[in-house]
Design a protein around this motif. Structure first.
Motif, PDB file in Angstrom:
ATOM      1  N   UNK A   1       0.817  -1.213   0.000  1.00 30.99           N
ATOM      2  CA  UNK A   1       0.000   0.000   0.000  1.00 30.99           C
ATOM      3  C   UNK A   1       0.852   1.264   0.000  1.00 30.99           C
ATOM      4  N   UNK A   2       1.860   1.319   0.876  1.00 29.82           N
ATOM      5  CA  UNK A   2       2.726   2.499   0.868  1.00 29.82           C
ATOM      6  C   UNK A   2       3.666   2.469  -0.330  1.00 29.82           C
ATOM      7  N   UNK A   3       4.012   1.261  -0.797  1.00 29.67           N
ATOM      8  CA  UNK A   3       4.797   1.170  -2.024  1.00 29.67           C
ATOM      9  C   UNK A   3       4.056   1.745  -3.214  1.00 29.67           C
ATOM     10  N   UNK A   4       2.738   1.659  -3.204  1.00 34.00           N
ATOM     11  CA  UNK A   4       1.917   2.265  -4.256  1.00 34.00           C
ATOM     12  C   UNK A   4       2.153   3.768  -4.299  1.00 34.00           C
ATOM     13  N   UNK A   5       2.086   4.426  -3.141  1.00 38.06           N
ATOM     14  CA  UNK A   5       2.293   5.874  -3.086  1.00 38.06           C
ATOM     15  C   UNK A   5       3.719   6.228  -3.509  1.00 38.06           C
ATOM     16  N   UNK A   6       4.682   5.419  -3.081  1.00 37.56           N
ATOM     17  CA  UNK A   6       6.070   5.651  -3.487  1.00 37.56           C
ATOM     18  C   UNK A   6       6.232   5.476  -4.989  1.00 37.56           C
ATOM     19  N   UNK A   7       5.552   4.484  -5.567  1.00 38.14           N
ATOM     20  CA  UNK A   7       5.606   4.296  -7.020  1.00 38.14           C
ATOM     21  C   UNK A   7       4.999   5.478  -7.747  1.00 38.14           C
TER      22      UNK A   7
ATOM     23  N   UNK B   1      -9.164  -9.477   4.346  1.00 38.59           N
ATOM     24  CA  UNK B   1      -7.990  -9.246   3.504  1.00 38.59           C
ATOM     25  C   UNK B   1      -8.393  -8.767   2.116  1.00 38.59           C
ATOM     26  N   UNK B   2      -9.416  -9.398   1.547  1.00 39.07           N
ATOM     27  CA  UNK B   2      -9.878  -9.021   0.206  1.00 39.07           C
ATOM     28  C   UNK B   2     -10.394  -7.587   0.195  1.00 39.07           C
ATOM     29  N   UNK B   3     -11.235  -7.247   1.168  1.00 36.55           N
ATOM     30  CA  UNK B   3     -11.785  -5.895   1.222  1.00 36.55           C
ATOM     31  C   UNK B   3     -10.700  -4.856   1.465  1.00 36.55           C
ATOM     32  N   UNK B   4      -9.781  -5.151   2.396  1.00 36.21           N
ATOM     33  CA  UNK B   4      -8.706  -4.207   2.700  1.00 36.21           C
ATOM     34  C   UNK B   4      -7.786  -4.005   1.505  1.00 36.21           C
ATOM     35  N   UNK B   5      -7.578  -5.052   0.729  1.00 38.43           N
ATOM     36  CA  UNK B   5      -6.723  -4.935  -0.449  1.00 38.43           C
ATOM     37  C   UNK B   5      -7.245  -3.848  -1.385  1.00 38.43           C
ATOM     38  N   UNK B   6      -8.520  -3.895  -1.706  1.00 38.72           N
ATOM     39  CA  UNK B   6      -9.072  -2.925  -2.650  1.00 38.72           C
ATOM     40  C   UNK B   6      -9.279  -1.553  -2.013  1.00 38.72           C
ATOM     41  N   UNK B   7      -9.541  -1.536  -0.704  1.00 35.55           N
ATOM     42  CA  UNK B   7      -9.638  -0.249  -0.025  1.00 35.55           C
ATOM     43  C   UNK B   7      -8.286   0.446  -0.002  1.00 35.55           C
ATOM     44  N   UNK B   8      -7.234  -0.292   0.324  1.00 36.79           N
ATOM     45  CA  UNK B   8      -5.889   0.278   0.301  1.00 36.79           C
ATOM     46  C   UNK B   8      -5.514   0.712  -1.119  1.00 36.79           C
TER      47      UNK B   8
ATOM     48  N   UNK C   1      -4.552   4.518  -1.746  1.00 35.87           N
ATOM     49  CA  UNK C   1      -3.176   4.762  -2.182  1.00 35.87           C
ATOM     50  C   UNK C   1      -3.142   5.435  -3.544  1.00 35.87           C
ATOM     51  N   UNK C   2      -4.044   5.050  -4.424  1.00 34.41           N
ATOM     52  CA  UNK C   2      -4.099   5.690  -5.737  1.00 34.41           C
ATOM     53  C   UNK C   2      -4.455   7.166  -5.603  1.00 34.41           C
ATOM     54  N   UNK C   3      -5.413   7.464  -4.731  1.00 37.04           N
ATOM     55  CA  UNK C   3      -5.800   8.860  -4.517  1.00 37.04           C
ATOM     56  C   UNK C   3      -4.644   9.671  -3.936  1.00 37.04           C
ATOM     57  N   UNK C   4      -3.926   9.095  -2.965  1.00 29.15           N
ATOM     58  CA  UNK C   4      -2.822   9.821  -2.354  1.00 29.15           C
ATOM     59  C   UNK C   4      -1.649   9.961  -3.321  1.00 29.15           C
ATOM     60  N   UNK C   5      -1.467   8.989  -4.216  1.00 24.53           N
ATOM     61  CA  UNK C   5      -0.417   9.103  -5.229  1.00 24.53           C
ATOM     62  C   UNK C   5      -0.784  10.132  -6.281  1.00 24.53           C
TER      63      UNK C   5
END
Length: 557
Positions: free
Chosen positions: A119-125, A492-499, A503-507
């Motif tokens: 999730x944080x790697x998404x923002x870093x990417x 886990x499934x729900x958190x995956x898509x929520x994260x 993360x996409x919005x914050x990126x």
């Protein structure tokens, strides 16, 4: 420091077992070395996962200043995030079905750690995409970025910091990193640390909450609220906040339990907490000011007054001594020279209702008409009403739990300090960063909202006679529910898509654009002339200057 849980019915990590899948299976004791080894492996998985997406984003072929390219880049990151995440969820499903779920707890433990890192790697990417083609950090040599680069250059050469009250840890870290990897160029090095700092955000906050909660709960109730604050521009300040809350909570819980440990372990824990708090203080000290009164109240409430007073005093003394050993010199500097440091930079939020904290528009708020936006209830929106209701419910359900009470005290402390500073703003003509309390109030409020679900699940599990909160992840959502392992997979499934969405919005807010928002930061980075005299690859119109595009100055005035 050992991992502990907030539920009194929770087995300790050393007694928990990975094979609780079959009914009636007899638990086996783990060797004493296994829990620390598993925690180290968990940390390794989280940090490794945080680097995957930034590494893959380096090979993207796109123009980061083109909006269509930015959207394509976000989608490409999201695709990789989802595929890897779905593999993790599938692994949990397979583990649930194989051998009666014997390894389900271990798999979900690593899956939770990996999702936190991804999730944080998404923002870093996203930051990697935003800065493709330029060696400069966000904002080039302007604003805070420029000052940090300049100050770190000085301390790296053995000179005193030009700003002795500024936290020294980021400056020394940047200075030494620049010497090791960029021949002393702190400007180019700062770009790396912006990306790496954003990537490390998820693993660090996940590991901090693992001192208190089991894997899936740490992910849902600790890491998820923190993503409202993740920052790729100056990642260290927000990281300190999201780490400070669970660390202080864990410290208060340990103070309450001072009598349960032997003297040696108690003193080691006190030294560990003190050193960790000292390191956080050296990295960013503002949150300590907002939190101090609240933590003091919580510590007084949970101090072992009736029994084990000597152990409690010893724990406090060792913690304070270790903190002083690590950060004492900087604390003295703040108490002396900090009194003469005045913040007179009045920005957008200093002219808005001081009771509104739910969204900080930053110093570059963009297109804003009426702010705060008018709400349905006395000017407040539904989100604000729900948050305050959750604060009351959390206190009702967790009145005797130091986790809840400590966070409530930190919320109230930040609120009082905020209003005190703002009430003197006209008299002193200073701001003193009081609007930064927005972040602490929001984070504490979001955590308490999440903890309502945590406390309700514990109550339901207790009423139905199930295991409330196992650190192995097998009954994380309450043993009284049917198929608790299936509930963990669903979470886990729900958190995956929520994260992925958060993360996409914050990126996206760091994608370069010439506008009065955070997007101006990477935009400027593409307009600064490189040290070899050439322009960055995607400089608008092939034009750049030594200072970069300075249109932002007029935007914020």
């Amino acid at each position: 420091m050992t991992v502990s849980t907030e539920s009194a019915s929770t087995p300790s990590p050393s007694r928990s077992h990975a094979g609780a899948g079959r009914a009636g299976r007899r638990p086996h004791l783990r060797p004493a070395w296994r829990s620390p080894l598993l925690l180290a492996a968990e940390a390794g998985v989280a940090f490794a996962a945080a680097l995957v997406l930034p590494y893959l984003a380096r090979s993207f072929k796109l123009d980061p200043l083109n909006r269509l390219a930015q959207v394509s880049g976000l989608a490409a990151i999201q695709l990789r995030f989802a595929v890897i995440g779905l593999v993790l969820v599938a692994a949990a499903v397979v583990a649930m079905r194989l051998r009666g779920g014997r390894h389900f707890g271990l798999v979900t433990r690593f899956a939770s750690a990996a999702i936190a890192g991804l999730a944080s790697g998404f923002v870093a990417a996203g930051a990697v995409v935003a800065l493709l083609g330029t060696p400069w950090p966000m904002f080039g040599l302007n604003g805070d970025s420029g000052r940090i680069v300049e100050w770190s250059q000085a301390v790296a050469h053995g000179l005193p910091s030009p700003s002795p009250v500024y936290p020294p840890a980021p400056l020394y870290t940047l200075g030494y990193y620049a010497q090791w990897f960029h021949d002393g160029n702190t400007a180019y090095a700062f770009k790396d640390l912006q990306i790496l700092g954003a990537a490390a955000f998820g693993p660090l906050v996940y590991l901090a909450w693992r001192m208190l909660l089991s894997p899936i709960r740490a992910l849902a109730f600790g890491v998820l609220p923190a993503f409202a604050l993740i920052d790729a521009y100056k990642p260290y300040s927000q990281t300190v906040l999201v780490l400070l809350v669970p660390v202080l909570v864990a410290m208060v819980i340990q103070l309450r339990r001072s009598g349960t440990d032997g003297w040696r372990l108690l003193l080691l824990k006190g030294a560990g907490f003190g050193a960790l708090l000292g390191l956080l203080f050296l990295t960013y000290s503002g949150w300590f000011l907002w939190s101090a009164a609240g933590v003091l109240v919580a510590a007084l409430v949970y101090f072992p007054w009736r029994a084990d007073r000597l152990r409690g005093l010893a724990f406090v003394a060792v913690t304070a001594g270790a903190f002083a050993a690590v950060a004492g010199r900087y604390l003295v500097t703040l108490l002396t020279e900090g009194q003469t440091t005045k913040d007179v930079s009045f920005r957008f939020d200093n002219f808005t209702d001081p009771a509104y904290f739910l969204m900080w528009r930053t110093d570059m708020p963009g297109k804003v008409t009426e702010w705060p936006l008018p709400g349905e209830f006395g000017g407040m929106g539904l989100f604000a009403v729900v948050m305050f209701v959750c604060l009351g419910v959390a206190l009702w359900l967790g009145l005797r739990k130091p986790m809840v009470v400590t966070i409530i005290c930190m919320f109230a402390s930040a609120w009082v300090v905020r209003m005190y500073i703002a009430s003197h703003m006209y008299e002193t003509q200073t701001v003193q960063l009081y609007t930064r309390t927005n972040n602490q109030l929001l984070y504490c409020g979001l955590i308490l909202c999440a903890l309502v679900a945590h406390l309700l699940s514990l109550r339901l599990a207790e009423r139905r006679g199930g295991a409330a909160d196992g650190t192995d992840g097998t009954k994380t959502l309450g043993g009284g529910f049917p198929n608790p392992q299936g509930a963990v997979v669903g979470a886990l499934f729900a958190l995956l898509f929520l994260f992925g969405t958060v993360s996409s919005s914050m990126a996206d807010r760091y994608m370069p654009a010439k506008e009065n928002t955070y997007r101006i930061l990477p935009w400027v980075s593409h307009t600064v002339q490189k040290l070899d005299g050439k322009c960055p690859k995607f400089a608008p119109g092939g034009v750049c200057t030594k200072e970069g595009d300075q249109a932002w100055v007029a935007m914020i005035q």
